[in-house]
Design an enzyme around this catalytic site. Sequence first.
Site, PDB file in Angstrom:
ATOM      1  N   SER A 247      38.830  43.365  36.855  1.00  0.00           N
ATOM      2  CA  SER A 247      38.032  42.470  37.686  1.00  0.00           C
ATOM      3  C   SER A 247      36.550  42.739  37.437  1.00  0.00           C
ATOM      4  O   SER A 247      35.703  41.963  37.805  1.00  0.00           O
ATOM      5  CB  SER A 247      38.338  42.725  39.164  1.00  0.00           C
ATOM      6  N   ALA A 248      36.265  43.844  36.771  1.00  0.00           N
ATOM      7  CA  ALA A 248      34.919  44.409  36.746  1.00  0.00           C
ATOM      8  C   ALA A 248      33.824  43.467  36.270  1.00  0.00           C
ATOM      9  O   ALA A 248      34.014  42.712  35.331  1.00  0.00           O
ATOM     10  CB  ALA A 248      34.934  45.624  35.847  1.00  0.00           C
ATOM     11  N   TYR A 313      50.323  39.905  38.613  1.00  0.00           N
ATOM     12  CA  TYR A 313      50.307  39.769  37.156  1.00  0.00           C
ATOM     13  C   TYR A 313      51.404  38.809  36.666  1.00  0.00           C
ATOM     14  O   TYR A 313      51.441  38.449  35.494  1.00  0.00           O
ATOM     15  CB  TYR A 313      50.592  41.120  36.495  1.00  0.00           C
ATOM     16  N   HIS A 327      47.511  50.583  32.791  1.00  0.00           N
ATOM     17  CA  HIS A 327      46.712  50.634  34.028  1.00  0.00           C
ATOM     18  C   HIS A 327      46.371  52.084  34.338  1.00  0.00           C
ATOM     19  O   HIS A 327      47.080  52.992  33.902  1.00  0.00           O
ATOM     20  CB  HIS A 327      47.520  50.025  35.188  1.00  0.00           C
ATOM     21  N   THR A 360      39.775  57.374  36.127  1.00  0.00           N
ATOM     22  CA  THR A 360      38.483  58.064  36.184  1.00  0.00           C
ATOM     23  C   THR A 360      37.800  57.682  37.491  1.00  0.00           C
ATOM     24  O   THR A 360      37.511  56.520  37.706  1.00  0.00           O
ATOM     25  CB  THR A 360      37.531  57.575  35.063  1.00  0.00           C
ATOM     26  N   ASP A 442      24.103  30.469  77.122  1.00  0.00           N
ATOM     27  CA  ASP A 442      23.954  29.845  75.794  1.00  0.00           C
ATOM     28  C   ASP A 442      23.152  28.547  75.918  1.00  0.00           C
ATOM     29  O   ASP A 442      23.688  27.449  75.778  1.00  0.00           O
ATOM     30  CB  ASP A 442      25.381  29.591  75.247  1.00  0.00           C
TER      31      ASP A 442
HETATM   32  C1  SPV Z   1      28.819  28.890  69.147  1.00  0.00           C
HETATM   33  O1  SPV Z   1      29.668  29.695  68.760  1.00  0.00           O
HETATM   34  O2  SPV Z   1      27.789  29.240  69.701  1.00  0.00           O
HETATM   35  C2  SPV Z   1      29.029  27.459  68.943  1.00  0.00           C
HETATM   36  C3  SPV Z   1      30.399  26.963  68.806  1.00  0.00           C
HETATM   37  O3  SPV Z   1      28.077  26.748  68.900  1.00  0.00           O
HETATM   38  S1  SPV Z   1      30.887  26.438  70.346  1.00  0.00           S
HETATM   39  O4  SPV Z   1      30.753  27.554  71.271  1.00  0.00           O
HETATM   40  O5  SPV Z   1      32.270  25.995  70.232  1.00  0.00           O
HETATM   41  O6  SPV Z   1      30.023  25.350  70.751  1.00  0.00           O
HETATM   42 MG    MG Z   2      26.274  27.605  69.608  1.00  0.00          MG
END
Ligand code: SPV
Ligand code: MG
Length: 669
Positions: A247-248, A313, A327, A360, A442
Amino acid sequence: MKALILNSGMGQRMGVLTSNHPKCMTEVSPTETILSRQLRLIAEAGLTEVVMTTGYYDEVLVRYCQSLGLPLTYRFVKNPLFDQTNYIYSIYMARQLLMDDDVLLMHGDLVFENRVLDAIVGSRESCMAVSSTAPLPEKDFKAVVHDGRIDKVGIEFFDDAVAAQPLYKINKEDWAVWLGEIVRFCEEDNRKCYAENAFNRVSDRCRIVPMDVKDALCAEIDTPDDLEDVSKKLYEVENRVVYMCFSADLIHSGHIAIIRKARRLGRLVVGVLSDEAVASYKRYPLIPYSERASLFANISGVAEVVEQRTLSYADNLRQLRPAYVVHGDDWVTGFQRPIRDEVIRVLAEWGGQLVEFPYTDDDKLRELDRRSRAQLAMPDMRRGRLRRLIDMKGLVTAIEAHSGITGLIAEKTTVLQDGRTYQFDAMWISSLCDSTAKGKPDIELVDMTSRFRTIDDIMEVTTKPIIFDGDTGGLTEHFVYTVKSLERMGVSMVIIEDKTGLKKNSLFGTEVKQTQDTIENFCAKIAAGKRAQKTSDFMICARIESLILEQGMDDAIRRASAFVGAGADAIMIHSRKRDPAEIFEFVERFRSTDTATPIVVVPTSFNTVTEEEFKARGVNVVIYANQLTRSGFPAMQRAARTILEHHRAKECDDLCMSIKDIITLIPEE
Ligand code: SPV
Ligand code: MG
C-alpha cells in the site's frame, strides 16, 4: 565465504556444444549461460570472492568471466593435467587460496534455482544439496545419510541413500579436514577419483548435513538431453509468478529488502492497493495510486504492477495463480490475520505457497510513518481530501467531533468485520454539539473565534478531513471572511443552511419560529463565498430547510437547482421525519436532473437507512451528526448521580475507565 567453482573438465558428453568453450559456457536460457547464472546468483547472495579451477579452454573462460562485469573478484587456478585427472586434483592445485575460510563449493555444470542457493548459503552447519523426492540416479551422486549427517557420497551407494548434487557449503573447520584429506590423496598420486572419495574417509570428523531441496531445480548438465530438460525447468522456475501486495506511498529499505528476496523466487508481480483500499484500513495515501504504482514499477526486480482493489487478495490471486505469495511475518497476528488465512486457503486451490520473511519494524521506519501522518494533517494536504474521497468511494461517512478527544475517536475507531476494516472518512463539527459542549444553546451564540478554536483542537491531533457546520453563514459580508479562514485552516467543506434571523436547531422543526432565507439572498451568499475562496479544493455546501419548515418538495427542488447554479459544490437535504420517504423522493428528483453534485444527508431521525442504501440511491455524504455527544453526556450524568447517591466514588468505579487506561489513553508523541 569464498565460492569454489570447478570448471577444469572437458565436458565430452556434450558433443559439439563444447567444441570451442568449456561446458559451463553453454546457454541455459536466451540470456544466460550455466556459468553467468551461477556467478550472478553468487553475487546476489552477497559473496564477493570466487576461486575457479580451469583447464579446458581456460583462456576463453577467464575472458568470459571478466566480460560479465559482476561485482566479484576471481582467482583462476589452472589444472595443467585437466585431461588426465579429476577435480580432486584441481582443488589440490587451488589449496593455498582455500585455507581459513568457509567455502561454497559447486561443480561448474550445476544449475540451481535461487531458493536452493539461499538455503545452502544460509545454513549454519556444513551442508550438501540432496533431494528426498528425486529418484535415485543410476550414475550420479547419492549421499548415504546416518543420524542426520552425510556418511558417504558417491555413485555406487544405493542403501540409505538420497539423490545428491555437488553443491556444498562447508564451514572452515570441516573444510580443513576435507581439504587435508584431498591433499593426502593427491600427494599419494590418487588424482583420478572424486574429491568425495577423500571426504568418505574423514566423514566422521567432517560433519556435513543433508539440505533437502526436494523438487526445487538443482541439476547437473552432462548431455544435450540434460540441457534440454534443465533449460525447460529453468524457464518454468523463472516465469513462476510470485505475488506481493503493497500500500506504501513511501518506499524504504525494508520494502527493497523483501522485494529482493521475493524476486529470487520467480517473476515478481506487485499488487498495489487502490487508494480506496488503502483509505479503508489506514491513513489516506499521500500520493495517488498511479504514482504509487509507478514507484513500484521502477524498482529493479519488479516484473509487473497490477492494481489490488480490496484488502482481500482473492481476486488477484485467482487471476494470476501465483506459485508464491510473499509477505512479512507481521500479519500472523492482528487485523490482517483473516486476510492471511484467506491467502493460504486460496493458494491451496492450485498448490501455491505463502512465504513469510521477518518483518522490519525499526525506529527509523516508525519515524517515517509518523512524519507522513503529520503531512496528512497539514492544511493543503487535508483540505482536498474530502473531494477526492467522494470521487473515489462514491459515499463517505463523517462523525461528529467537538474536542480533541472526540476527534481522536473519529480518527482512530476502526471495526474489523468479515475480513474488511471500517472507519469514518471525515469529521463533522456540529453547531449543536460544539454549543452543547460549551453549555450553550444551538442559536449561533458561540462565536466564530470560539468555533475555530474547536477546529484547531481537533486538527492538532487528527488527519481526517473536516466538514464544518456554518449554521446560516451569518451576514454575507461576514461569511466571506469565514470561508477564507476555514479554507486557510484546511477545512474541506462548510455547510450553510438557508435560514435567516435567529437560527434554531432544525430538529425543532416548526415548533419554534424559524425563517427561511429567500432563494436570491442565499444564492448571493453562496456566490460571494465561492468568490472568496482561493483554492478549488474547498467546498461550500448549501443546506435546504424546506422539508424541515414544511415548505414542500417542489420548493426544496427549486432551491437545490438555484443553489447549484449559484456555485454550491454540494447540497444537503434535511428532514426530521423518522420515515426516510421524503429524503428518498428529494434524492430521486434531484438526481433525475443533476447526477454530479454531491448530496449530503444527516440521518439523525431517519436512522434506519443503511449507508449501502443511501449510496445506491445517489447520496454521497452521510453525517452522523451528534452521536458522540448524545452517548457521552448521559454517561457523565450517570456517574455524577451515582456519586451523589452514595456519597462516595466507589460505586461509580464500574462506570469508569481505569486510571491506568485513562492516563495511557493518549500516548505522548
Ligand atoms: C448540527 O449537528 O448542528 C446540525 C445538524 O446542524 S442538526 O442538528 O440535525 O440540525
Ligand atoms: Mg447545526
